[in-house]
Design an enzyme around this catalytic site. Structure first.
Site, PDB file in Angstrom:
ATOM      1  CE  LYS A 131      42.190  26.323 130.758  1.00 20.21           C
ATOM      2  NZ  LYS A 131      43.470  27.016 131.577  1.00 20.21           N
ATOM      3  NE  ARG A 145      40.797  35.178 131.578  1.00 18.06           N
ATOM      4  CZ  ARG A 145      40.198  34.752 132.704  1.00 18.06           C
ATOM      5  NH1 ARG A 145      39.590  33.852 132.628  1.00 18.06           N
ATOM      6  NH2 ARG A 145      40.322  35.405 133.810  1.00 18.06           N
ATOM      7  CG  ASP A 188      44.883  26.618 124.894  1.00 17.85           C
ATOM      8  OD1 ASP A 188      44.001  26.007 125.423  1.00 17.85           O
ATOM      9  OD2 ASP A 188      45.180  27.819 125.183  1.00 17.85           O
ATOM     10  CD  GLN A 231      39.559  29.329 132.540  1.00 21.67           C
ATOM     11  OE1 GLN A 231      38.968  28.383 133.388  1.00 21.67           O
ATOM     12  NE2 GLN A 231      40.712  29.447 132.310  1.00 21.67           N
ATOM     13  CB  ALA A 269      44.786  29.883 122.034  1.00 23.47           C
TER      14      ALA A 269
HETATM   15  O1  MRU Z   1      43.767  29.328 130.584  1.00 24.59           O
HETATM   16  P1  MRU Z   1      42.877  30.041 129.730  1.00 24.59           P
HETATM   17  O2  MRU Z   1      41.833  30.516 130.095  1.00 24.59           O
HETATM   18  O3  MRU Z   1      43.529  31.145 128.603  1.00 24.59           O
HETATM   19  O4  MRU Z   1      42.740  28.728 128.548  1.00 24.59           O
HETATM   20  C1  MRU Z   1      41.582  28.913 127.523  1.00 24.59           C
HETATM   21  C2  MRU Z   1      41.453  27.853 127.024  1.00 24.59           C
HETATM   22  O5  MRU Z   1      42.131  26.748 127.329  1.00 24.59           O
HETATM   23  C3  MRU Z   1      40.463  27.590 125.835  1.00 24.59           C
HETATM   24  O6  MRU Z   1      39.688  26.358 126.135  1.00 24.59           O
HETATM   25  C4  MRU Z   1      41.303  27.419 124.661  1.00 24.59           C
HETATM   26  O7  MRU Z   1      42.307  28.739 124.430  1.00 24.59           O
HETATM   27  C5  MRU Z   1      40.386  27.314 123.566  1.00 24.59           C
HETATM   28  S1  MRU Z   1      40.307  28.171 122.150  1.00 24.59           S
HETATM   29  C6  MRU Z   1      39.725  29.684 122.472  1.00 24.59           C
END
Ligand code: MRU
Length: 318
Positions: free
Chosen positions: A228, A46, A217, A176, A48
């Site tokens: 998030k 997970r 994202d 996370q 982005a």
């Molecule tokens: O649901 P996830 O764990 O994939 O969400 C991840 C996020 O929202 C991160 O903050 C986002 O991808 C930021 S850049 C790495």
């Protein structure tokens, strides 16, 4: 060097299983686009940039197996809706000959690390000495090709200034922050303190935060940021208490086809993530609303930090 989330080994894609970290280090093997898309949808991987790179390897796997690449693209694209990096990665590879897809995926992976390190240097230059930082979700090596976006800024800043400190927001409901960011920071002995998300306001009110650092994202052309769930709340607080709010934004996360944040699709996840955790349920029968992301309006953001320096919506849209 920081922890790894994605490996190509012996003709397969291997993903560290982020669902069981930090207690167990297990690796999930992907052999085609279907298994890769499932790993993305099931949250094995997970973040982005990480899911974009994973999708690129998934397409390469399908090419090696002689599968239908159009179908593979559709399956991968449907795995998660909000992070635009998934579509960006597949678009980047649209004209790539099947025989070159693996090299292209590897290159994308390597480029992502360099992009993060460049973003890290730009972001670090914005921070005061001994910075008191607040970080949300996971944006580190596990969420990217390596190094990290917002956590990459922390890493770069810490190499120059060991006196900084990071408040790590736990990031309910999927944790996370508590499970991945805290672990990544501990691995490198970067000073940090884990807090429940609800502590952020009191920290800012007491002057304990110089800057909030988040990833993204998808960023719309007007600068609105999908990230998030909980990011919007932090941005509102930062505005109230005069705290800088920085978004680490690799160019691959900017979606100029999306005019504003209102057009960004927000993933709704399973009720069980809020009703309990890992087999323990404390609210089985109550209806749940569980959006995985929210949208922070551009007016609440101090700066968007990219691999090329600072971006502003006006500049870019002109
Ligand atoms: O649901 P996830 O764990 O994939 O969400 C991840 C996020 O929202 C991160 O903050 C986002 O991808 C930021 S850049 C790495």
């Amino acid at each position: 060097m920081s922890v790894e989330a994605i490996r190509w080994k012996d003709g397969s894609l291997w993903l560290i299983d982020q669902r069981v970290l930090p207690h167990d280090e297990a690796w999930v093997q992907c052999t085609d686009a279907q298994s890769t898309a499932k790993a993305i949808a099931d949250m094995v991987v997970r973040g982005a940039p990480a899911i974009g790179i994973t999708a690129a390897y998934g397409l390469a796997l399908e090419a090696r197996a002689g599968g239908d690449l159009d179908l593979a693209r559709d399956v991968l694209l449907a795995s998660r809706p909000t992070a635009v990096n998934l579509r960006w990665a597949l678009d980047e590879l649209a004209d790539c000959p099947p025989s070159d897809l693996l090299d292209a995926a590897r290159q994308m992976h390597a480029d992502d690390i360099a992009i993060n390190q460049s973003m890290g240097a730009h972001g670090a230059s914005l921070l005061p000495k001994g910075a008191k930082l607040y970080h949300h979700c996971n944006t580190g090596a596990l969420a990217t090709g390596g190094w990290g976006t917002a956590l990459g800024i922390v890493r770069s800043a810490w190499l120059e200034d060991a006196s900084l400190h990071v408040w790590v927001g736990e990031t309910r409901p999927y944790l996370q922050g508590a499970r991945l960011t805290a672990w990544e920071l501990e691995q490198e002995s970067i000073p940090c303190t884990l807090v429940a998300d609800s502590v952020a306001a009191s920290l800012m009110a007491r002057g304990e935060v110089d800057a909030v650092l988040v990833g993204c994202d998808r960023v719309a052309a007007n600068g609105d940021v999908a990230n998030k769930i909980g990011t919007l709340m932090l941005a509102v607080l930062a505005k109230r208490y005069g705290v800088a709010f920085y978004v680490a934004m690799p160019s691959s996360t900017l979606d100029m086809r999306c005019p504003t944040g209102a057009e960004i699709p927000i993933e709704e996840r399973d009720a069980s993530e809020v009703q309990g955790h890992r087999g323990v349920t404390w609210a089985a029968n109550v209806p749940v609303h569980n959006p995985a992301f929210d949208v922070t309006p551009a007016e609440l953001i101090t700066a968007w930090v990219t691999e090329n320096g600072l971006w502003t919506p006006t500049e870019s849209a002109a």
